[in-house]
Design an enzyme around this catalytic site. Structure first.
Site, mmCIF file in Angstrom:
data_model
loop_
_atom_site.group_PDB
_atom_site.id
_atom_site.type_symbol
_atom_site.label_atom_id
_atom_site.label_comp_id
_atom_site.label_asym_id
_atom_site.label_seq_id
_atom_site.Cartn_x
_atom_site.Cartn_y
_atom_site.Cartn_z
ATOM 1 N N ARG A 151 0.848 -1.195 0.000
ATOM 2 C CA ARG A 151 0.000 0.000 0.000
ATOM 3 C C ARG A 151 0.885 1.246 0.000
ATOM 4 O O ARG A 151 1.973 1.249 0.552
ATOM 5 C CB ARG A 151 -0.917 0.011 1.229
ATOM 6 N N TYR B 246 -1.391 -3.313 -6.859
ATOM 7 C CA TYR B 246 -1.256 -4.022 -5.578
ATOM 8 C C TYR B 246 -2.598 -4.087 -4.837
ATOM 9 O O TYR B 246 -3.335 -3.092 -4.786
ATOM 10 C CB TYR B 246 -0.205 -3.329 -4.690
ATOM 11 N N LYS C 299 -9.784 -2.145 1.280
ATOM 12 C CA LYS C 299 -9.450 -1.007 2.146
ATOM 13 C C LYS C 299 -10.229 0.250 1.747
ATOM 14 O O LYS C 299 -10.656 1.018 2.603
ATOM 15 C CB LYS C 299 -7.945 -0.733 2.099
ATOM 16 N N ASN D 157 6.410 -8.609 1.735
ATOM 17 C CA ASN D 157 4.952 -8.384 1.730
ATOM 18 C C ASN D 157 4.291 -9.220 0.630
ATOM 19 O O ASN D 157 3.264 -8.838 0.089
ATOM 20 C CB ASN D 157 4.644 -6.896 1.549
ATOM 21 N N ARG E 115 1.960 -12.089 -0.926
ATOM 22 C CA ARG E 115 0.610 -12.365 -0.432
ATOM 23 C C ARG E 115 -0.002 -13.594 -1.072
ATOM 24 O O ARG E 115 0.350 -13.966 -2.191
ATOM 25 C CB ARG E 115 -0.303 -11.163 -0.768
ATOM 26 N N ASN F 292 -1.730 -18.257 21.968
ATOM 27 C CA ASN F 292 -2.507 -17.037 22.246
ATOM 28 C C ASN F 292 -3.912 -17.365 22.746
ATOM 29 O O ASN F 292 -4.597 -16.507 23.308
ATOM 30 C CB ASN F 292 -2.581 -16.150 20.994
HETATM 31 C C1 OXD Z 1 -3.292 -4.496 5.318
HETATM 32 C C2 OXD Z 1 -3.883 -5.675 4.650
HETATM 33 O O1 OXD Z 1 -2.349 -3.883 4.789
HETATM 34 O O2 OXD Z 1 -4.814 -6.255 5.213
HETATM 35 O O3 OXD Z 1 -3.766 -4.162 6.410
HETATM 36 O O4 OXD Z 1 -3.441 -6.038 3.541
HETATM 37 MN MN MN Z 2 -5.490 -5.248 6.963
#
Ligand code: OXD
Ligand code: MN
Length: 586
Positions: A67, A195, A204, A362, A364, A491
């Protein structure tokens, strides 16, 4: 179909001048045609179809891997409405400047029209978006991440409202890259990036930035939160929503494999990134996951850290910027297997030299949620699930204990507003620096942060039965820099304590920052961890917390006059409690 839809498509076509227009129905045949086309033009590479059926690798442009927060703008009418945490551009200036870039940008290309739905079919909470794009990779990704095509078109026929989004990869030039949001118009324009977070506009841009504005206006919440279900040995289930900054383990927590399953403790997934939450008729907060897939960080994912994610991405998934073996097996740092030889790295260089990481940090996977073995049977419940606990967390190496509970909603809102975390690779820029990331919404709140906090407080006042707000930190270290807590599946121990607090059966000690577990209130059976380490994990140091205060104060001052007085009061009360504590235990 409604005229607005046609107007929107015609308007975009007139601006971008595509050679062809394709309205996507989301069908399997359509997807196959697109995949073949992308294999032909080398936008995609087939993975080993025996081990990864329906899976493909995409290599992005090396300058387009995350991002771009510095190129993301909120184009509200008034600058002040975007607030000091967002970049702002005047909407007319933005339209002129970026409109010029869009002008004729799809000549020689196909313009895809993607109707998509955020939220489960049949849910009164679901909303439709229509994205225009010239990227087949974005089409294939949106088909995984949302309910795309026919189902959304049907919804549009019933109710013509949709959020329009215009996207073009342009020339993938970072100097001509803009992610623009027009909150008053409820419109998204994204130019110059392929991206995920910049280009899959449902995620987002719509489900957080635009939806947060809609939520403020309509009295609900759009949050950067996973949603999980915790089942206890009595067969009772509770639901948590949890906010962590990008790449801090949200997907892992949402898909947690319980080491205590034999005792009856089990986690199931509702969503891993976004929660839309509403006040139900019963006065509780209810949540849906607007997405239909996962866009997860790959490095570090293994059978040990997140087997459910690996299984989710074993079929019908896209991988972006991972390395690949000669026989089509994907590889990344933190993989269960040692690197395959020879390996082609994420930039397509063979053999991988070993100088840089083989997979981009990063990189994905884009995987359908329905592949994930841990999905709850209720993940697509049109009513959503009732939230009993909200969790805030970040990467803190000191100061913040493993888990603690706020005194009440207002104090919990303060904890969310004041939270800070070390930055990760999910966005371009420096990694590892401590920055304030309130409610993990810093890059995603589509309006003024002070107003957003006011909205949180307002929601609390309207909730007769609010969730309990907690704070966690899996990343505390000892003086030598070793992590104190094993994390991942373990966790669940923190989740069990939170469940105990919700059910009013777990013990806690009142401290100046909130209720912290007593040593014996944590369920630690079967975990090889020394009591002194637990003490360190739970320790609240008034000195360290005192050091946080100027920082929070400075951050609130930066947000400015729209910070609700309630949050300033919380800061004062925290200071007083810390001072009182110091005077009692000098
Ligand atoms: C972020 C995603 O950057 O979920 O938060 O990809
Ligand atoms: Mn996110």
């Amino acid at each position: 179909m409604h005229a607005d839809f046609n107007c929107w498509v015609e308007e975009c076509a007139a601006l971008t001048q595509p050679d062809r227009i394709h309205l996507c129905d989301g069908s399997e045949e359509e997807n196959q045609r697109l995949i073949e086309q992308m294999l032909d033009d080398k936008t995609l590479f087939a993975l080993n179809q025996r081990h990864y059926p329906g899976c493909y690798l995409h290599r992005s442009h090396p300058n387009d891997v995350a991002r771009v927060e510095h190129l993301t703008f909120i184009c509200s009418e008034k600058r002040d409405d975007a607030g000091p945490t967002n970049n702002w551009m005047d909407p007319r200036e933005a339209k002129a400047k970026v409109g010029e870039l869009f002008g004729g940008c799809m000549r020689g290309r196909t313009m895809y029209v993607l109707p998509y739905m955020m939220g489960p079919p049949g849910s009164p909470l679901s909303k439709v978006g229509v994205q225009i794009t010239d990227s087949p990779y974005v089409v294939a990704s949106t088909r995984i991440m949302t309910r795309m095509g026919r189902v959304a078109l049907e919804q549009l026929e019933r109710d013509s409202v949709f959020i329009p989004g215009l996207h073009s990869i342009g020339q993938l030039d970072p100097h001509r890259r803009y992610i623009l949001h027009f909150p008053e118009e409820r419109l998204i324009w994204s130019f110059g990036s392929g991206y995920g977070g910049n280009a899959l506009l449902g995620k987002k841009c719509f489900a957080l930035r635009i939806a947060s504005v809609m939520a403020r206006d309509e009295g609900w919440m759009a949050e950067h939160m996973l949603i999980l279900e915790l089942e206890d040995p009595y067969g009772e289930t509770v639901y948590f929503a949890a906010a962590f900054p990008s790449a801090c383990g949200k997907t892992n927590l949402a898909m947690l494999v319980s080491p205590l399953e034999h005792e009856g403790y089990r986690v199931r997934t509702i969503g891993d990134d976004i929660a839309w939450m509403y006040i139900g008729e019963d006065g509780r907060l209810w949540a849906i996951n607007p997405e239909a897939g996962f866009f997860g960080v790959v490095p570090g994912t293994s059978m040990k850290t997140n087997p459910n994610a690996l299984i989710s991405a074993k079929s019908n998934s896209l991988y972006t910027n991972v390395a690949i073996s000669d026989d089509g097996l994907p590889w990344w740092e933190g993989h269960d297997d040692p690197p395959y030889e020879p390996l082609t790295d994420w930039k397509g260089r063979r053999p991988w030299s070993g100088e840089e990481t083989a997979a981009h940090p990063n990189s994905r996977f884009t995987a359908p949620a329905k592949n994930c073995p841990s999905m709850s049977p209720r993940w697509q419940d049109p009513q959503g699930v009732p939230i009993s606990g909200i969790i805030f967390g970040g990467r803190r190496i000191r100061t913040v204990p493993l888990v603690f509970e706020s005194f009440n909603w207002q104090h919990g809102t303060f904890l969310g507003a004041a939270m800070a975390s070390r930055t990760t690779n999910a966005a371009m820029g420096m990694t590892g620096v401590l920055r304030h990331d309130p409610m993990s919404m810093l890059p995603f709140c589509g309006y003024h942060m002070g107003d957003y906090w006011r909205h949180w407080l307002e929601m609390g006042r309207r909730l007769p039965n609010p969730p309990v707000i907690f704070h966690v930190n899996w990343f505390r270290q000892d003086a030598d820099g070793n992590y104190l807590w094993p994390g991942f599946g373990e966790n669940i121990r923190a989740l069990i304590w939170m469940l105990g607090r919700i059910k009013r059966r777990a013990e806690a000690k009142e401290t100046p920052i909130g209720y912290v577990p007593t040593l014996h209130s944590l369920h630690l059976e079967g975990l090889d961890i020394k009591p002194e380490v637990i003490s360190q994990l739970l320790h609240v140091s008034p000195e360290e917390w005192h050091e946080e205060l100027p920082d929070i104060e400075e951050f609130f001052k930066k947000i400015g006059s729209r910070v609700p007085s309630e949050l300033w009061n919380e800061l004062t009360s925290l200071r007083e409690r810390l001072e009182h504590f110091r005077s009692m235990y000098p």
